[in-house]
Design an enzyme around this catalytic site. Structure first.
Site, mmCIF file in Angstrom:
data_model
loop_
_atom_site.group_PDB
_atom_site.id
_atom_site.type_symbol
_atom_site.label_atom_id
_atom_site.label_comp_id
_atom_site.label_asym_id
_atom_site.label_seq_id
_atom_site.Cartn_x
_atom_site.Cartn_y
_atom_site.Cartn_z
ATOM 1 N N LYS A 87 0.731 -1.568 0.019
ATOM 2 C CA LYS A 87 -0.074 0.031 -0.091
ATOM 3 C C LYS A 87 0.705 1.201 0.044
ATOM 4 O O LYS A 87 1.474 1.044 0.833
ATOM 5 C CB LYS A 87 -0.625 0.435 1.405
ATOM 6 C CG LYS A 87 -2.422 0.896 1.438
ATOM 7 C CD LYS A 87 -2.101 1.161 2.147
ATOM 8 C CE LYS A 87 -4.046 2.270 2.252
ATOM 9 N NZ LYS A 87 -4.957 2.154 3.051
ATOM 10 N N SER A 117 -10.258 1.783 2.533
ATOM 11 C CA SER A 117 -8.946 2.854 1.933
ATOM 12 C C SER A 117 -8.000 2.175 1.040
ATOM 13 O O SER A 117 -7.546 2.509 0.259
ATOM 14 C CB SER A 117 -7.914 4.268 2.456
ATOM 15 O OG SER A 117 -7.351 3.518 3.516
ATOM 16 N N SER A 149 -10.297 0.273 6.789
ATOM 17 C CA SER A 149 -9.899 -0.329 5.311
ATOM 18 C C SER A 149 -9.093 -1.803 4.615
ATOM 19 O O SER A 149 -8.643 -0.907 3.984
ATOM 20 C CB SER A 149 -9.430 0.855 5.192
ATOM 21 O OG SER A 149 -9.356 1.988 5.214
HETATM 22 N N1 GLN Z 1 -13.605 5.019 5.645
HETATM 23 C C1 GLN Z 1 -13.075 4.845 7.182
HETATM 24 C C2 GLN Z 1 -12.333 6.666 6.624
HETATM 25 O O1 GLN Z 1 -12.757 6.697 5.767
HETATM 26 C C3 GLN Z 1 -11.819 4.381 7.571
HETATM 27 C C4 GLN Z 1 -10.147 4.524 6.979
HETATM 28 C C5 GLN Z 1 -9.223 3.681 7.640
HETATM 29 O O2 GLN Z 1 -9.198 2.802 7.845
HETATM 30 N N2 GLN Z 1 -8.759 3.877 6.614
HETATM 31 O O3 GLN Z 1 -12.136 6.490 7.917
#
Ligand code: GLN
Length: 489
Positions: free
Chosen positions: A76, A151, A175
């Site tokens: 990532k 994400s 995410s």
């Molecule tokens: N969807 C969540 C956010 O937008 C979690 C994102 C994540 O876990 N990095 O904060």
């Protein structure tokens, strides 16, 4: 071959049926074929990747290979990797070449795994669909009109489309697990502190945790053996003895107590997703598990609490991007303050700005007690719910996401609808607990993930629980067809 497990890839390499260079090349050619459509990778460097594969082949020839030596892994783009463009999905870092390696990268390098490239992601890991990335959206390999989740959307699509043997992700609110559910693979968010955050670009430091994204629980266990470990450069890294995450995979599940929180099966859950989860639970009963009804009474507050705490932490973490030391700097400005403002206005996207505004607001004098402090207090109550729940059961199960993959563009103008994607995952981050998503079936041709939540440091048992299910079902080995759109001439 491309659908093999990490263990099978390892065997092929160690018995010299294939070289790491050959294996890496076959992934690189798949990437060449599919990435222009899927957009899973945002940085590729064939020369660097193949040099690592070559080094892995020498290591295998010398007879000192580790289980993942020579295996191509996608990283990532939140992890700093020396000499690699490291953007965190943002224009702010589009020109940033990391001068050092994140802990996670060092760990993979140390075992001789091959870095295939950096994967697309929501900007600064803020999002649930990969649509906030400066580098564009990612297509869900099961249906190119739909999002892969976020994400870690690039890693998710790369694993699902078999554009890597396995990938890394990070999970601040869901995410790893939500994209695992939407793309149909196995993903694990470990207990907070198990994987060092050193060199992992910070979003909300008290919630961020790296973990594996792979085809099966066994693959995740092998990845965890590499990723987990103490590192003094991260003050929240836990100094625990190294464990072998594969050690319990084969334990039978007879007598396992599975807690089903009634709040996870209430309004908001897509009925067809609920049905898949019910079927998965029935499978666990056949494996000898007992079901216990439990309640997590404060879990409904997770989303509002998270959207106070995560933006608060993000607003201070992201204050370092000022256009002075690294990252984007505006071309023209009148004075220092103007340079800060313009650089940040140009470098950050809308969702990141929204979070910085919320975070700065809830931390400001006068509002701190009303929002930030209150949210911290409720966070404690949410964690306490789990302490009570684990007195009655060994693991907790439920859906990982409320729906299957949604259409690109469907939720971009409705941040709250987007935030609800993490309704079942965020409470685990707030409590610091480990959680995973395991492929459990399909609804209208789209994958559905079963979430397994474990007690602190119970990853080996969760992997066991997932692995046993994967011995009697084959959802995890299903592959999307990948029909490329016809070229329009
Ligand atoms: N969807 C969540 C956010 O937008 C979690 C994102 C994540 O876990 N990095 O904060």
């Amino acid at each position: 071959m491309i659908n093999s497990s990490l263990k099978q890839f390892g065997e092929m390499l160690h018995t010299k049926k294939i070289s790491s260079v050959e294996l890496t090349q076959s992934f690189l050619s798949r990437i060449q074929q599919y990435n222009p459509t899927i957009n899973a990778y945002i940085a590729l460097d064939e020369a660097k990747t193949l040099a690592q594969a070559k080094a892995a082949d020498s290591r295998i020839a010398a007879g000192n290979a580790a289980p993942l030596t020579g295996i191509p892994i996608a990283q990532k783009d939140i992890f700093c990797a020396k000499g690699w463009q490291t953007t965190c999905g943002s224009k702010m870092l589009a020109n940033f070449i990391a001068p050092y390696d994140a802990y996670v990268i060092t760990q993979f390098d140390a075992v001789g795994a091959v870095n295939l490239g950096k994967t697309n992601m929501d900007e600064f890991a803020m999002g649930s669909s990969n649509e906030t990335s400066y580098f564009g959206g990612v297509k869900n390999p099961w249906d190119f009109d739909r999002v892969p989740g976020g994400s870690s959307g690039g890693s998710a699509a790369a694993v699902a489309a078999r554009l890597c043997a396995a990938a890394t992700g990070t999970d601040t609110g869901g995410s790893i697990r939500q994209p695992a559910s939407l793309c149909g693979f196995t993903g694990l968010k470990p207990t907070y502190g198990v994987v060092s955050r050193y060199g992992m670009i910070a979003f909300a430091s008290s919630l961020d945790q790296a973990g594996p994204m792979a085809k099966s629980a066994e693959d995740c266990a092998l990845m965890m053996n590499v990723m987990a470990g103490f590192d003094e450069r991260d003050s929240t890294s836990l100094n625990r003895e190294k464990e072998d995450y594969t050690r319990s995979l084969n334990q039978p599940l007879a007598g396992l107590k599975i807690g089903l929180p009634k709040e996870f099966f209430a309004e908001g859950l897509d009925a067809s997703v609920g049905k898949v989860i019910e079927d998965a639970i029935a499978e666990y009963k056949k494996l000898g598990a007992d079901i216990v009804e439990i309640s997590l009474p404060n879990t409904g507050l997770s989303i509002p609490v998270y959207y106070v705490l995560a933006p608060a932490e993000a607003s201070s973490n992201l204050s370092r991007y000022d256009g002075v030391r690294y990252g984007h700097r505006a071309e023209s400005y009148t004075d220092l303050m103007d340079m800060y403002c313009k650089s940040r206005a140009e470098g950050f996207g809308a969702e990141v700005k929204r979070r910085i505004l919320i975070g700065t607001y809830v931390l400001s004098a006068g509002y701190y007690d009303a929002y930030y402090l209150k949210a911290q207090q409720i966070r404690r109550l949410i964690a306490q719910d789990f302490v009570e729940a684990f007195k009655q059961c060994d693991v907790i199960m439920g859906p990982a996401a409320p729906s299957t993959a949604f259409k690109a563009g469907e939720k971009v103008d409705d941040p709250v609808a987007m935030y609800l994607q993490d309704i079942y995952t965020i409470s685990t981050n707030l409590a610091g607990l480990p959680g995973m998503s395991v492929p459990a079936g399909f609804s209208n041709g789209l994958p559905v993930g079963l979430q397994i939540i474990g007690n602190y440091f119970d990853e080996a048992r969760m992997l066991n629980v997932a692995h046993q299910y994967q011995q009697v079902t084959n959802w995890h080995s299903k592959m999307p067809e990948l029909v490329l759109p016809k070229e329009v001439k």
